[in-house]
Design an enzyme around this catalytic site. Structure first.
Site, short mmCIF file in Angstrom:
data_model
loop_
_atom_site.label_atom_id
_atom_site.label_comp_id
_atom_site.label_asym_id
_atom_site.label_seq_id
_atom_site.Cartn_x
_atom_site.Cartn_y
_atom_site.Cartn_z
N LYS A 165 36.07 51.21 54.66
CA LYS A 165 37.21 51.26 53.72
C LYS A 165 38.01 52.54 53.84
O LYS A 165 37.56 53.54 54.39
CB LYS A 165 36.72 50.98 52.30
CG LYS A 165 36.43 49.49 52.13
CD LYS A 165 36.19 49.06 50.72
CE LYS A 165 35.97 47.54 50.73
NZ LYS A 165 35.35 47.08 49.49
N ARG A 219 27.23 45.64 51.06
CA ARG A 219 28.04 44.66 51.81
C ARG A 219 28.65 45.40 53.00
O ARG A 219 29.46 46.30 52.81
CB ARG A 219 29.11 44.10 50.88
CG ARG A 219 30.00 43.03 51.49
CD ARG A 219 31.05 42.56 50.48
NE ARG A 219 31.91 41.53 51.04
CZ ARG A 219 32.98 41.78 51.78
NH1 ARG A 219 33.33 43.01 52.06
NH2 ARG A 219 33.72 40.78 52.25
N1 HH2 Z 1 35.46 44.03 49.63
C1 HH2 Z 1 36.24 43.21 50.37
C2 HH2 Z 1 36.13 41.83 50.25
N2 HH2 Z 1 35.23 41.27 49.41
N3 HH2 Z 1 33.49 41.53 47.82
C3 HH2 Z 1 32.71 42.32 47.08
N4 HH2 Z 1 31.81 41.80 46.24
N5 HH2 Z 1 32.79 43.70 47.15
C4 HH2 Z 1 33.68 44.32 47.98
O1 HH2 Z 1 33.73 45.57 47.99
C5 HH2 Z 1 34.55 43.49 48.77
C6 HH2 Z 1 34.43 42.08 48.66
C7 HH2 Z 1 37.22 43.79 51.33
O2 HH2 Z 1 36.61 44.12 52.52
P1 HH2 Z 1 36.66 43.28 53.91
O3 HH2 Z 1 35.89 42.04 53.82
O4 HH2 Z 1 36.24 44.22 54.94
O5 HH2 Z 1 38.17 42.99 54.18
P2 HH2 Z 1 39.09 41.74 53.93
O6 HH2 Z 1 39.00 41.37 52.50
O7 HH2 Z 1 40.45 42.22 54.31
O8 HH2 Z 1 38.65 40.63 54.79
#
Ligand code: HH2
Length: 280
Positions: free
Chosen positions: A221, A255
């Site tokens: 992040k 995660r």
């Molecule tokens: N962060 C993202 C997506 N889903 N769910 C939970 N519970 N906690 C988080 O911190 C969280 C989440 C964003 O991260 P990422 O999956 O890397 O990116 P994107 O949403 O752009 O696919």
């Protein structure tokens, strides 16, 4: 404490690793949906081999400024991957805010609904209450990914995030979702500045008072980029360090994108805590 999910009751005698599988067009370079699906399934298999305890599969990018896909498009991306992931022997989570997709995923037998909007969309809470056993992750966010930057204003971010999560937990329990099915997440990077995210990490133990296991996602992040000066593709060490810092302050589940490195780091952290190695 345990986390009850559809097929698995997850115990926390050790920290658990949730591996991220993003089935979004920008996640996998070119090619049509078939290629995306095959690549995403292969990625699920790889993460399980690397030691993922849970797979989290999503079809909506929630990066700051992202535009959501249509509901049908999101379902078409995610459902075939969920179906395959359910055969891999680990709990499977669907990362979505769409009640229609939640219903389809639960019908397939998915174990967990991970909703960055905390079951706020009409029907979502009722759907989970009616299901009876699926796990739920309730996460703190404000606004929507394309507007949330403007809402990163808090008096005491830790107290406000804790209040929000406590309220959403109470609402879910009142609607009929047993507390044992719920984990909570401070939502690192969602309507928060780097200072807010770091306050939530430094004072993370205050969130344990909510009384449910804590899931935290620091992987790759922006705050890690601000700290290290590194672009998103070079944040492996930073992400592993943040996962360890979160676990050291009581996180039950991290995660992450980089499962193998995180699993190794957590094994060493745990060996240090225990003064010994877990039996194989
Ligand atoms: N962060 C993202 C997506 N889903 N769910 C939970 N519970 N906690 C988080 O911190 C969280 C989440 C964003 O991260 P990422 O999956 O890397 O990116 P994107 O949403 O752009 O696919």
């Amino acid at each position: 404490m345990h986390w009850q999910t559809t097929r698995h009751r997850i115990a926390f005698e050790r920290p658990r690793v949730m591996g991220i599988v993003n089935v979004t067009p920008d996640s996998f370079s070119d090619g049509g949906r078939h290629v995306d699906t095959a690549a995403a399934i292969a990625h699920c298999e790889a993460l399980v081999r690397e030691g993922a305890d849970i797979l989290d599969i999503g079809g909506e990018s929630t990066r700051p400024g992202a535009q959501p896909p249509g509901a049908d498009e999101e379902a078409a991306r995610v459902l075939p991957v969920l179906r395959a992931a359910l055969t891999l022997g680990v709990p499977v989570s669907v990362d979505t805010s769409q009640p229609a997709l939640m219903r389809q995923a639960l019908d397939l037998g998915v174990d967990i609904v991970n909703d960055v909007r905390s079951l706020a969309r009409p029907g979502a809470l009722q759907l989970l209450a009616a299901h009876g056993s699926a796990g739920v992750c309730l996460m703190h966010m404000r606004g929507e990914p394309d507007t949330m930057g403007a809402q990163a204003q808090y008096g005491d971010v830790v107290a406000e995030v804790a209040d929000f999560l406590r309220r959403r937990l109470q609402d879910a329990v009142a609607a009929g979702v047993a507390a044992g099915r719920i984990v909570v997440d401070p939502g690192i990077g969602f309507a928060k500045t780097a200072a807010h995210n770091l306050a939530l990490l430094q004072r993370q133990r205050e969130l344990l008072d909510i009384g449910r296991p804590l899931l935290v996602g620091w992987s790759r992040k922006g705050t890690l980029g601000q700290i290290t000066g590194r672009p998103v593709g070079e944040r492996l060490a930073a992400s592993v360090a943040a996962a360890l810092a979160a676990v050291a302050r009581g996180a039950a589940i991290v995660r992450v994108h980089d499962v193998a490195a995180t699993v190794d780091a957590l094994k060493v952290w745990r060996a240090a805590e225990q003064g010994g190695v877990d039996p194989a």
